[in-house]
Design an enzyme around this catalytic site. Structure first.
Site, PDB file in Angstrom:
ATOM      1  N   LYS A  99       0.983  -1.128   0.136  1.00  0.00           N
ATOM      2  CA  LYS A  99      -0.062   0.118  -0.206  1.00  0.00           C
ATOM      3  C   LYS A  99       0.829   1.305   0.058  1.00  0.00           C
ATOM      4  O   LYS A  99       1.106   1.848   0.766  1.00  0.00           O
ATOM      5  CB  LYS A  99      -1.018  -0.044   1.534  1.00  0.00           C
ATOM      6  CG  LYS A  99      -2.221   0.708   1.032  1.00  0.00           C
ATOM      7  CD  LYS A  99      -3.076   0.785   1.689  1.00  0.00           C
ATOM      8  CE  LYS A  99      -3.812   1.695   2.101  1.00  0.00           C
ATOM      9  NZ  LYS A  99      -5.181   1.204   1.031  1.00  0.00           N
TER      10      LYS A  99
HETATM   11  N1  PY5 Z   1      -7.927  -1.818  -2.804  1.00  0.00           N
HETATM   12  C1  PY5 Z   1      -7.160  -0.731  -2.892  1.00  0.00           C
HETATM   13  C2  PY5 Z   1      -6.644   0.137  -3.987  1.00  0.00           C
HETATM   14  C3  PY5 Z   1      -7.630  -0.222  -1.914  1.00  0.00           C
HETATM   15  O1  PY5 Z   1      -7.312   1.381  -1.759  1.00  0.00           O
HETATM   16  C4  PY5 Z   1      -8.048  -0.290  -0.942  1.00  0.00           C
HETATM   17  C5  PY5 Z   1      -8.285   0.177   0.626  1.00  0.00           C
HETATM   18  C6  PY5 Z   1      -8.523  -2.338  -0.441  1.00  0.00           C
HETATM   19  C7  PY5 Z   1      -8.503  -2.683  -1.785  1.00  0.00           C
HETATM   20  C8  PY5 Z   1      -9.100  -3.086   0.442  1.00  0.00           C
HETATM   21  O2  PY5 Z   1      -8.449  -2.576   1.512  1.00  0.00           O
HETATM   22  P1  PY5 Z   1      -8.396  -2.852   3.655  1.00  0.00           P
HETATM   23  O3  PY5 Z   1      -9.428  -3.936   3.478  1.00  0.00           O
HETATM   24  O4  PY5 Z   1      -7.859  -3.707   3.403  1.00  0.00           O
HETATM   25  O5  PY5 Z   1      -9.085  -1.452   3.558  1.00  0.00           O
HETATM   26  N2  PY5 Z   1      -8.629   1.604   0.360  1.00  0.00           N
HETATM   27  C9  PY5 Z   1      -8.186   2.640   1.441  1.00  0.00           C
HETATM   28  C10 PY5 Z   1      -9.416   2.598   2.623  1.00  0.00           C
HETATM   29  O6  PY5 Z   1      -9.642   3.068   3.399  1.00  0.00           O
HETATM   30  C11 PY5 Z   1      -8.512   3.561   0.606  1.00  0.00           C
HETATM   31  C12 PY5 Z   1      -7.960   4.580  -0.199  1.00  0.00           C
HETATM   32  C13 PY5 Z   1      -8.317   5.872  -1.202  1.00  0.00           C
HETATM   33  O7  PY5 Z   1     -10.527   1.672   2.404  1.00  0.00           O
END
Ligand code: PY5
Length: 305
Positions: A157
């Protein structure tokens, strides 16, 4: 004028600083080259207590993202966790919050090398409710492809990776959609701009495997576990664009997005264009778990106060 999301303190490099004093130099490496890693974590306020959802798993992913790029994480699991708890408490937040730990390559000479650059460790905490304004979203397949393991490791990330997400997100918004869905470099369904994706077909739940360029979401892992617990079959497999169009249900998962139904893709309704029964069951279960209403899943929650 202060914005409504501003809080009093931000944690930077081991101490709390006032919101307006949380600044970095313009020669910060991460500003030029996208060399930072971060997390998005939620804390849910239930009226008397705040629970942080899967805090340790998020910090582990932060440290792993740093490892992929060879960044010193500066703090260990306990150090980062303590910083997060300290920041929420200092801000006396008693509402739903979003927590953003950020580890960046800091000030130094202009080149790419990471040598002689200090890392900076930051924790931002904000009041936060919904990521999407609506209960279900309309998505388009992006003309941009998801970054691949061959150029940028998608499961790390990393701040710079999000230029890819911003291209897709803005393309979707500018075309009247709520969200973008990436295909990977081989044309398989990958994920949203900031969410993982699932489809349901004939009662079985499918989601793309890590080899399709996804960030391995903690919400994705949560949903897989609770779906299996509820007796559904969950299969990680490559999904074609056609399979997505013809799915009975589809939904996004993410810390910010939580479980969000996808009502249409490229103007084709998914199912009948409403939230499907399996999506609904998973969404409800997820919302109960994060609020501390499911005793079986309390081990995923860290109390703040
Ligand atoms: N894929 C991407 C590209 C992501 O940025 C995120 C999370 C996920 C999948 C889902 O991961 P998780 O379930 O671990 O959150 N994105 C961030 C979030 O806080 C936000 C980015 C703007 O949900």
């Amino acid at each position: 004028m202060r914005k409504e999301f501003e809080t009093e303190y931000i944690w930077m490099d081991g101490k709390l600083v006032k919101w307006d004093e949380a600044k970095v130099h313009v020669l910060t490496h991460a500003l030029h080259y996208g060399t930072g890693v971060f997390e998005g974590i939620r804390g849910y306020w239930n009226g008397t207590q705040m629970y942080i959802f899967r805090l340790q798993d998020h910090i582990k992913r932060l440290i792993n993202s740093a490892k992929v790029y060879g960044f010193d994480p500066v703090y260990d699991l306990n150090g980062w966790s303590r910083a997060i708890l300290e920041t929420i408490k200092a801000n006396n937040l008693k509402c739903n919050v979003y927590i953003r730990p950020l580890l960046i390559v800091g000030y130094g000479f202009i080149g790419l090398s990471l040598k002689d650059h200090e890392m900076q460790a930051i924790v931002i905490t904000l009041p936060f409710e919904k990521y999407f304004e609506k209960p279900g979203v309309h998505a388009m397949i992006s003309t941009w492809r998801r970054i691949s393991e061959m150029s940028n490791p998608p499961s790390a990330k990393v701040t710079g990776h999000y230029t890819n997400s911003v291209l897709a997100k803005m393309e979707a918004l500018n075309n009247g959609f709520d969200e973008a869905i990436f295909l990977d470099i081989n044309g398989r369904v990958s994920e949203g701009s900031g969410e993982n994706i699932f489809i349901v077909k004939n009662g079985v739940i499918y989601t793309p495997p890590p080899s399709c360029g996804i960030l391995e979401g903690i919400t994705r892992d949560t949903v897989i576990k609770i779906a299996r617990e509820l007796g559904y079959r969950v299969v990680e497999k490559e999904i074609t664009r056609t399979e997505l169009y013809l799915a009975d249900e589809a939904f996004f998962t993410g810390t910010a997005a939580e479980v969000t139904p996808i009502l249409s893709v490229d103007r084709r309704l998914i199912g009948n264009g409403e939230i499907g029964p399996i999506t609904k069951a998973l969404k409800e279960k997820y919302e109960r778990i994060v609020k501390g209403q499911e005793p079986k899943y309390m081990h995923w929650l860290t109390p703040v106060y």
